[in-house]
Design a protein around this motif. Structure first.
Motif, PDB file in Angstrom:
ATOM      1  N   GLU A   1      -5.773  -4.621  -5.279  1.00  0.00           N
ATOM      2  CA  GLU A   1      -5.988  -3.198  -5.559  1.00  0.00           C
ATOM      3  C   GLU A   1      -5.578  -2.822  -6.989  1.00  0.00           C
ATOM      4  O   GLU A   1      -5.975  -1.781  -7.499  1.00  0.00           O
TER       5      GLU A   1
ATOM      6  N   PHE B   1     -15.550  -0.445  -2.402  1.00  0.00           N
ATOM      7  CA  PHE B   1     -14.631  -1.003  -1.413  1.00  0.00           C
ATOM      8  C   PHE B   1     -15.275  -1.015  -0.039  1.00  0.00           C
ATOM      9  O   PHE B   1     -16.207  -0.273   0.238  1.00  0.00           O
TER      10      PHE B   1
ATOM     11  N   ASN C   1      -2.393  -8.948  -5.111  1.00  0.00           N
ATOM     12  CA  ASN C   1      -2.680  -7.568  -4.698  1.00  0.00           C
ATOM     13  C   ASN C   1      -3.931  -7.114  -5.447  1.00  0.00           C
ATOM     14  O   ASN C   1      -3.869  -6.669  -6.598  1.00  0.00           O
TER      15      ASN C   1
ATOM     16  N   TYR D   1       0.831  -1.211   0.000  1.00  0.00           N
ATOM     17  CA  TYR D   1       0.000   0.000   0.000  1.00  0.00           C
ATOM     18  C   TYR D   1       0.863   1.258   0.000  1.00  0.00           C
ATOM     19  O   TYR D   1       0.468   2.296  -0.544  1.00  0.00           O
TER      20      TYR D   1
ATOM     21  N   ARG E   1      -5.641   5.228  -1.781  1.00  0.00           N
ATOM     22  CA  ARG E   1      -6.486   4.818  -2.907  1.00  0.00           C
ATOM     23  C   ARG E   1      -6.913   6.019  -3.742  1.00  0.00           C
ATOM     24  O   ARG E   1      -6.913   5.957  -4.981  1.00  0.00           O
TER      25      ARG E   1
ATOM     26  N   LEU F   1       1.397   2.109  -3.668  1.00  0.00           N
ATOM     27  CA  LEU F   1       0.276   1.872  -4.563  1.00  0.00           C
ATOM     28  C   LEU F   1       0.269   2.829  -5.760  1.00  0.00           C
ATOM     29  O   LEU F   1      -0.139   2.456  -6.863  1.00  0.00           O
TER      30      LEU F   1
END
Length: 311
Positions: free
Chosen positions: A124, A141, A122, A75, A157, A78
């Motif tokens: 994401e 989410f 992952n 993260y 995010r 990201l």
């Protein structure tokens, strides 16, 4: 607390994505036997793979914890983790993508679209990939339970993805609005949903959120699956499926429960191929909440609201 988490992520960013991933994976894999929910993971793996010996079951669980630790540490990176350039597919990158033609078709067809995924590798990365392709997508989410962690993760995010929609009461109206404007929704469908429809998953009935099937029925839009595979040397592969040919009822409309069963069957295939990359720690199967009535359909072939037993 938020400042402490930000400092932790700042330290991970200094390590770089590869070393951060290695550290997070090592920490959780090492600590996993001491984590109480590891018992849930072991029980889930035993039930899903009754043919596997205990040593293999424990290996899968340890590897799944390692994957979760890697994902958590990643993260911090990201914003830069997805480095694939579809204009230059031969360039060296940590991410490769298959099914690019489906991304392009979704972007150019002028219609709304649905993309389902699962907690693999992952998870994401697909939302980041959609943003990189300028595919107007809202990712649905569920925020982490810890408010401090949730706040920092949302910041990360927001800087790496397109639209975001929290899975909470009233979210369905926002999601519907995205589709009415011709946008796309991405959602993870592999978690327990108390008010869901019953579908088979890994040999057992599981309650699944029907919202993707309901939207597919209402909007008659393409539905794709996307998964992430963790590869050696800190690399990833994203795979987008062709649009699914969802089952229909006697009136020719998409059958909600059948649609969710088909999407879940796709997810099951992914999990069986890479079981060590799935989130086994989640209480996906809750048989006390499923009654025989939840398995029934109405006379029109539509999924009825499930009836629950007391937990």
């Amino acid at each position: 607390m938020i400042s402490v988490i930000r400092m932790l992520f700042a330290g991970l960013r200094l390590l770089g994505p590869a070393r951060s991933s290695d550290l997070g994976g090592w920490l959780l894999k090492t600590a996993s036997p001491l984590i109480p929910v590891n018992r849930v993971a072991l029980a889930n793996i035993r039930a899903a793979f009754p043919e596997k010996g205990e040593a293999e079951v424990r290996r899968i669980a340890r590897a799944a914890w390692e994957n979760l630790g890697r994902t958590a540490a990643e993260y911090a990176h990201l914003k830069t983790l997805f480095d694939y350039d579809y204009h230059n597919p031969g360039a060296d990158s940590r991410v490769e993508v298959t099914g690019i033609e489906h991304f392009i078709a979704l972007k150019d067809d002028g219609r709304p679209g649905l993309i389902f995924s699962a907690h693999l590798a992952n998870w994401e990365l697909p939302a980041i990939c959609a943003a990189a392709y300028d595919l107007e997508t809202t990712a649905v989410f569920r925020a982490p339970n810890d408010p401090a962690i949730a706040a920092v993760v949302h910041e990360i995010r927001s800087g790496a993805m397109g639209g975001l929609a929290a899975a909470k009461q009233g979210a369905a109206f926002a999601m519907q609005g995205v589709l009415e404007k011709g946008g796309h929704l991405g959602m993870l469908i592999d978690q327990h949903f108390t008010r869901g429809v019953v579908v088979p998953f890994m040999g057992r009935p599981a309650l699944t959120n029907p919202i993707m099937g309901k939207f597919a029925r209402r909007f008659e839009c393409p539905v794709h699956g996307v998964r992430v595979i963790r590869l050696p040397d800190h690399r990833f592969r994203l795979e987008l499926t062709p649009p699914l040919d969802l089952p229909r009822d006697a009136n020719g409309e998409i059958d909600v429960q059948g649609a969710m069963a088909m999407m879940t069957a796709v997810v099951e295939g992914w999990v069986r191929e890479y079981p060590e990359q799935w989130l086994w720690m989640h209480r996906r199967w809750r048989p006390k909440m499923i009654s025989a009535a939840a398995l029934a359909k109405s006379d029109h072939g539509r999924a009825t609201a499930p009836v629950f037993k007391a937990t």
